[in-house]
Design a protein around this motif. Structure first.
Motif, PDB file in Angstrom:
ATOM      1  N   PRO A 143       0.798  -1.228   0.000  1.00 28.45           N
ATOM      2  CA  PRO A 143       0.000   0.000   0.000  1.00 28.45           C
ATOM      3  C   PRO A 143       0.836   1.287   0.000  1.00 28.45           C
ATOM      4  CG  PRO A 143      -0.748  -1.505   1.720  1.00 28.45           C
ATOM      5  CD  PRO A 143       0.575  -2.010   1.223  1.00 28.45           C
ATOM      6  N   ALA A 144       0.147   2.415  -0.052  1.00 28.15           N
ATOM      7  CA  ALA A 144       0.769   3.753  -0.152  1.00 28.15           C
ATOM      8  C   ALA A 144      -0.308   4.781   0.232  1.00 28.15           C
ATOM      9  CB  ALA A 144       1.243   3.979  -1.584  1.00 28.15           C
ATOM     10  N   PRO A 145       0.039   6.086   0.258  1.00 27.90           N
ATOM     11  CA  PRO A 145      -0.992   7.084   0.604  1.00 27.90           C
ATOM     12  C   PRO A 145      -1.968   7.374  -0.540  1.00 27.90           C
ATOM     13  CG  PRO A 145       1.263   8.013   0.771  1.00 27.90           C
ATOM     14  CD  PRO A 145       1.365   6.703   0.073  1.00 27.90           C
ATOM     15  N   ASP A 146      -3.135   7.849  -0.176  1.00 30.42           N
ATOM     16  CA  ASP A 146      -4.113   8.383  -1.140  1.00 30.42           C
ATOM     17  C   ASP A 146      -4.863   9.485  -0.384  1.00 30.42           C
ATOM     18  OD1 ASP A 146      -5.293   7.897  -3.948  1.00 30.42           O
ATOM     19  OD2 ASP A 146      -7.089   7.874  -2.708  1.00 30.42           O
ATOM     20  N   VAL A 147      -6.086   9.769  -0.792  1.00 37.86           N
ATOM     21  CA  VAL A 147      -6.820  10.897  -0.203  1.00 37.86           C
ATOM     22  C   VAL A 147      -6.932  10.760   1.325  1.00 37.86           C
ATOM     23  CG1 VAL A 147      -9.070  12.074  -0.141  1.00 37.86           C
ATOM     24  CG2 VAL A 147      -8.110  11.296  -2.327  1.00 37.86           C
ATOM     25  N   TYR A 148      -6.560  11.824   2.027  1.00 40.01           N
ATOM     26  CA  TYR A 148      -6.649  11.948   3.488  1.00 40.01           C
ATOM     27  C   TYR A 148      -5.819  10.905   4.256  1.00 40.01           C
ATOM     28  CZ  TYR A 148     -10.376  15.358   2.503  1.00 40.01           C
ATOM     29  OH  TYR A 148     -11.091  16.432   2.028  1.00 40.01           O
ATOM     30  N   THR A 149      -4.807  10.323   3.591  1.00 37.21           N
ATOM     31  CA  THR A 149      -3.766   9.587   4.318  1.00 37.21           C
ATOM     32  C   THR A 149      -2.434  10.213   3.915  1.00 37.21           C
ATOM     33  OG1 THR A 149      -3.614   7.905   2.577  1.00 37.21           O
ATOM     34  CG2 THR A 149      -5.017   7.373   4.467  1.00 37.21           C
ATOM     35  N   ASN A 150      -1.397  10.030   4.724  1.00 35.66           N
ATOM     36  CA  ASN A 150      -0.125  10.719   4.454  1.00 35.66           C
ATOM     37  C   ASN A 150       1.046   9.897   5.004  1.00 35.66           C
ATOM     38  OD1 ASN A 150      -0.243  11.045   7.231  1.00 35.66           O
ATOM     39  ND2 ASN A 150      -1.014  13.129   7.119  1.00 35.66           N
ATOM     40  N   ALA A 151       2.242  10.492   4.983  1.00 35.71           N
ATOM     41  CA  ALA A 151       3.452   9.767   5.390  1.00 35.71           C
ATOM     42  C   ALA A 151       3.333   9.282   6.837  1.00 35.71           C
ATOM     43  CB  ALA A 151       4.671  10.672   5.221  1.00 35.71           C
ATOM     44  N   GLN A 152       2.746  10.080   7.718  1.00 38.48           N
ATOM     45  CA  GLN A 152       2.600   9.662   9.119  1.00 38.48           C
ATOM     46  C   GLN A 152       1.733   8.413   9.232  1.00 38.48           C
ATOM     47  OE1 GLN A 152       3.751  10.857  12.576  1.00 38.48           O
ATOM     48  NE2 GLN A 152       3.187   8.709  12.350  1.00 38.48           N
ATOM     49  N   VAL A 172       6.934  -3.035   2.921  1.00 39.03           N
ATOM     50  CA  VAL A 172       5.509  -3.383   2.836  1.00 39.03           C
ATOM     51  C   VAL A 172       4.637  -2.183   2.483  1.00 39.03           C
ATOM     52  CG1 VAL A 172       4.910  -3.016   5.283  1.00 39.03           C
ATOM     53  CG2 VAL A 172       3.634  -4.665   3.936  1.00 39.03           C
ATOM     54  N   ILE A 173       5.187  -0.982   2.704  1.00 45.31           N
ATOM     55  CA  ILE A 173       4.393   0.232   2.457  1.00 45.31           C
ATOM     56  C   ILE A 173       5.323   1.304   1.905  1.00 45.31           C
ATOM     57  CG2 ILE A 173       3.360   2.191   3.724  1.00 45.31           C
ATOM     58  CD1 ILE A 173       1.628   0.303   5.175  1.00 45.31           C
ATOM     59  N   THR A 174       4.823   2.096   0.959  1.00 44.91           N
ATOM     60  CA  THR A 174       5.618   3.220   0.440  1.00 44.91           C
ATOM     61  C   THR A 174       4.924   4.539   0.785  1.00 44.91           C
ATOM     62  OG1 THR A 174       4.543   3.087  -1.698  1.00 44.91           O
ATOM     63  CG2 THR A 174       6.597   1.837  -1.421  1.00 44.91           C
ATOM     64  N   GLY A 175       5.677   5.631   0.573  1.00 40.04           N
ATOM     65  CA  GLY A 175       5.150   6.942   0.971  1.00 40.04           C
ATOM     66  C   GLY A 175       5.424   7.207   2.437  1.00 40.04           C
ATOM     67  N   LYS A 176       6.453   6.510   2.993  1.00 41.33           N
ATOM     68  CA  LYS A 176       6.790   6.650   4.416  1.00 41.33           C
ATOM     69  C   LYS A 176       7.660   7.885   4.634  1.00 41.33           C
ATOM     70  CE  LYS A 176       8.998   2.670   4.254  1.00 41.33           C
ATOM     71  NZ  LYS A 176       8.787   2.276   2.869  1.00 41.33           N
ATOM     72  N   PRO A 177       7.789   8.336   5.875  1.00 41.33           N
ATOM     73  CA  PRO A 177       8.744   9.413   6.159  1.00 41.33           C
ATOM     74  C   PRO A 177      10.172   8.930   5.825  1.00 41.33           C
ATOM     75  CG  PRO A 177       7.254   9.044   8.021  1.00 41.33           C
ATOM     76  CD  PRO A 177       7.026   7.920   7.069  1.00 41.33           C
ATOM     77  N   LEU A 178      11.050   9.875   5.451  1.00 42.42           N
ATOM     78  CA  LEU A 178      12.411   9.521   5.025  1.00 42.42           C
ATOM     79  C   LEU A 178      13.162   8.709   6.074  1.00 42.42           C
ATOM     80  CD1 LEU A 178      13.787  12.756   3.285  1.00 42.42           C
ATOM     81  CD2 LEU A 178      12.778  10.698   2.265  1.00 42.42           C
ATOM     82  N   ILE A 179      12.976   9.042   7.347  1.00 41.84           N
ATOM     83  CA  ILE A 179      13.754   8.435   8.432  1.00 41.84           C
ATOM     84  C   ILE A 179      13.464   6.938   8.597  1.00 41.84           C
ATOM     85  CG2 ILE A 179      12.104   9.012  10.283  1.00 41.84           C
ATOM     86  CD1 ILE A 179      15.867   9.439  10.627  1.00 41.84           C
ATOM     87  N   VAL A 180      12.301   6.478   8.119  1.00 42.58           N
ATOM     88  CA  VAL A 180      11.981   5.039   8.212  1.00 42.58           C
ATOM     89  C   VAL A 180      11.790   4.434   6.808  1.00 42.58           C
ATOM     90  CG1 VAL A 180      11.108   4.916  10.575  1.00 42.58           C
ATOM     91  CG2 VAL A 180       9.563   5.659   8.744  1.00 42.58           C
ATOM     92  N   GLY A 181      12.761   4.748   5.938  1.00 48.88           N
ATOM     93  CA  GLY A 181      12.778   4.072   4.633  1.00 48.88           C
ATOM     94  C   GLY A 181      11.963   4.733   3.539  1.00 48.88           C
ATOM     95  N   GLY A 182      11.536   5.979   3.751  1.00 43.92           N
ATOM     96  CA  GLY A 182      10.848   6.694   2.673  1.00 43.92           C
ATOM     97  C   GLY A 182      11.836   7.078   1.580  1.00 43.92           C
ATOM     98  N   SER A 183      11.298   7.468   0.423  1.00 45.27           N
ATOM     99  CA  SER A 183      12.180   7.894  -0.672  1.00 45.27           C
ATOM    100  C   SER A 183      12.157   9.408  -0.803  1.00 45.27           C
ATOM    101  CB  SER A 183      11.713   7.304  -2.001  1.00 45.27           C
ATOM    102  OG  SER A 183      12.497   7.833  -3.063  1.00 45.27           O
TER     103      SER A 183
END
Ligand SMILES: NC(=O)C1=CN([C@@H]2O[C@H](COP(=O)(O)OP(=O)(O)OC[C@H]3O[C@@H](n4cnc5c(N)ncnc54)[C@H](O)[C@@H]3O)[C@@H](O)[C@H]2O)C=CC1
Ligand SMILES: O=C(O)CCC(=O)C(=O)O
Length: 431
Positions: A143-152, A172-183
């Motif tokens: 999964p990843a973010p879409d409407v009304y979900t975000n990196a947090q 397992v998930i993308t769109g994460k904050p940089l500090i925990v493996g985001g891009s």
């Protein structure tokens, strides 16, 4: 959103047309017109007042012929199973247009995050991901973010999944904050990809972007950043709306100041020096470029005859109905379809997943350079397909490029029995 229009039926209509135009077998359509797996979950969440509320959530997996499933999670009061099905189906073809090694999926929870505290949203995020976790995984469904979900929200979900697995599973998930493996670049990627396709389309039709006027519907992650990037390319952002209202200025709105104003007030409405406008006014106002970046079914048969834009860049998923598409094509409006125009988000999600898998991270310049190359290549392939025939629009061209790849993968995997190969003479790159 117009509730009479069913996005799932619309998505099925779109692929039906492309399968027919490609001359593929009915088996291909039978497989592609429905998801392979759907999971509905009831998610009990303890609210701040001590009561327990049960939320309904979905994860729909459409087709995995090209690779693991991929697609965002939406938190919105208007989520329905059919909406999530449509969004999952669109993800399959979006990944295929870009040549990504993924199939399509999508998730949604019926909830109103605007009326929930951060703690309640965190508890909902954790409970939902636990409920759908049996079908998720870096090699299964990401999964990843879409409407009304975000990196947090993605960080909470990744954390919960990792605890359930007993080890960190960043992939397992993308769109994460940089500090925990985001891009680097993922937050801006949907908008950046959209701005690249608008730039290429403007070149193709001879529209000078210097002072080209732009109207943007939806001022969240996709909309606000597209506005900023198009402003950087020389365009003048004359109008924006979000769910609470809109702002218009013939002199142009400064996107940085508008962003600050939205952060302070929670809305773009009544931005100082602007005239208040409605959603319908925005969609039909004189402008060169229209960017729908909110929800589905906004540009309808009623709106389309009044649209004045020369290019529509669909940052949102499913903003234009099939009836509106026909009207816009007859009017000569170039519609850059969602499965191409907003594919920058999932493309950088793919980069994030690759970086998580190899444990080595790229700079923002590297990510943006790779994104630009992939978006320009995808635009060129779709535009060539569109120009090679007189009877199709850009949307059908994009589906044709995508479906050729998915159906070829299904054929070599043996899912189609003795069904004929993709017609060779169309020279579709299956890379
Ligand atoms: N975030 C991502 O990576 C991607 C998002 N998209 C699509 O882009 C669209 C927007 O998503 P995000 O920007 O991520 O969501 P977001 O939650 O960041 O922003 C949504 C925006 O739409 C506005 N909005 C909601 N209802 C509206 C209405 N009826 N009229 C006008 N504005 C309205 C909201 O006020 C908000 O400004 C959706 O269709 C989403 O599926 C597509 C690809 C990737
Ligand atoms: O980044 C992703 O994996 C998917 C984003 C998404 O949900 C979309 O493109 O509609």
């Amino acid at each position: 959103m117009n509730k009479q229009l069913n996005s799932y039926q619309i998505a099925q209509e779109q692929i039906g047309l492309a399968v027919k135009t490609l001359g593929l077998s009915s088996t291909v359509l039978d497989i592609l017109r429905q998801p392979v797996r759907e999971l509905t979950v009831a998610v009990p969440v303890e609210m701040d007042d001590g009561s327990v509320k049960v939320f309904t959530g979905y994860r729909v997996q459409h087709n995995y012929a090209l690779g693991p499933l991929k697609g965002g999670i939406r938190f919105h009061p208007g989520v329905t199973l059919d909406e999530v099905r449509a969004l999952a189906l669109w993800m399959t073809f979006k990944c295929a247009v870009l040549g990504l090694p993924y199939g399509g999926a999508k998730g949604g929870v019926i909830c109103n995050p605007k009326e929930m505290s951060d703690r309640e949203i965190q508890r909902l995020s954790r409970e939902y991901i636990r409920a759908v976790s049996p079908i998720l995984g870096a090699e299964k469904d990401v999964p990843a973010p879409d409407v009304y979900t975000n990196a947090q929200v993605m960080a909470w979900m990744m954390d919960e999944f990792s605890k359930y697995k007993g080890h960190n599973e960043f992939g397992v998930i993308t769109g994460k904050p940089l500090i925990v493996g985001g891009s680097a670049g993922r937050n801006e990627a949907t908008a950046r990809g959209c701005s690249f396709t608008v730039r290429e389309a403007a070149k193709a039709i001879g529209l000078d972007l210097k002072d080209a006027t732009v109207a943007v519907q939806g001022y969240g992650n996709a909309g606000s950043i597209v506005a900023e990037l198009l402003q950087d390319l020389g365009c003048k952002i004359v109008a924006v709306v979000d769910s609470t209202g809109g702002a218009y200025s013939s002199k142009g709105l400064n996107t940085q100041k508008l962003e600050e104003y939205k952060k302070e007030t929670g809305s773009v409405a009544h931005y100082p020096g602007s005239r208040h406008i409605t959603n319908a006014e925005l969609l039909t106002m004189p402008c060169d470029i229209l960017i729908p970046a909110a929800l589905e079914n906004q540009i309808t048969e009623e709106i389309a005859p009044k649209v004045k834009a020369k290019i529509i860049g669909e940052a949102a998923n499913g903003p234009t109905t099939p009836g509106a598409d026909r009207i816009l094509t007859n009017k000569g409006v170039l519609v850059l379809p969602d499965i191409l125009a907003n594919a920058g988000g999932v493309t950088v999600s793919y980069f994030e997943w690759v970086q998580n898998n190899m444990g080595y991270y790229w700079t923002e310049e590297e990510v943006n350079g790779k994104l630009e190359a992939m978006m320009v290549r995808a635009f060129d392939e779709v535009y060539q397909m569109y120009r090679s025939r007189k009877d199709i629009d850009m949307r059908t061209a994009a589906y044709m490029v995508a479906i050729a790849r998915v159906s070829e993968a299904m054929r070599v995997r043996g899912w189609l029995g003795e069904a004929p190969k993709v017609e060779k003479e169309r020279k579709i790159s299956l890379a």
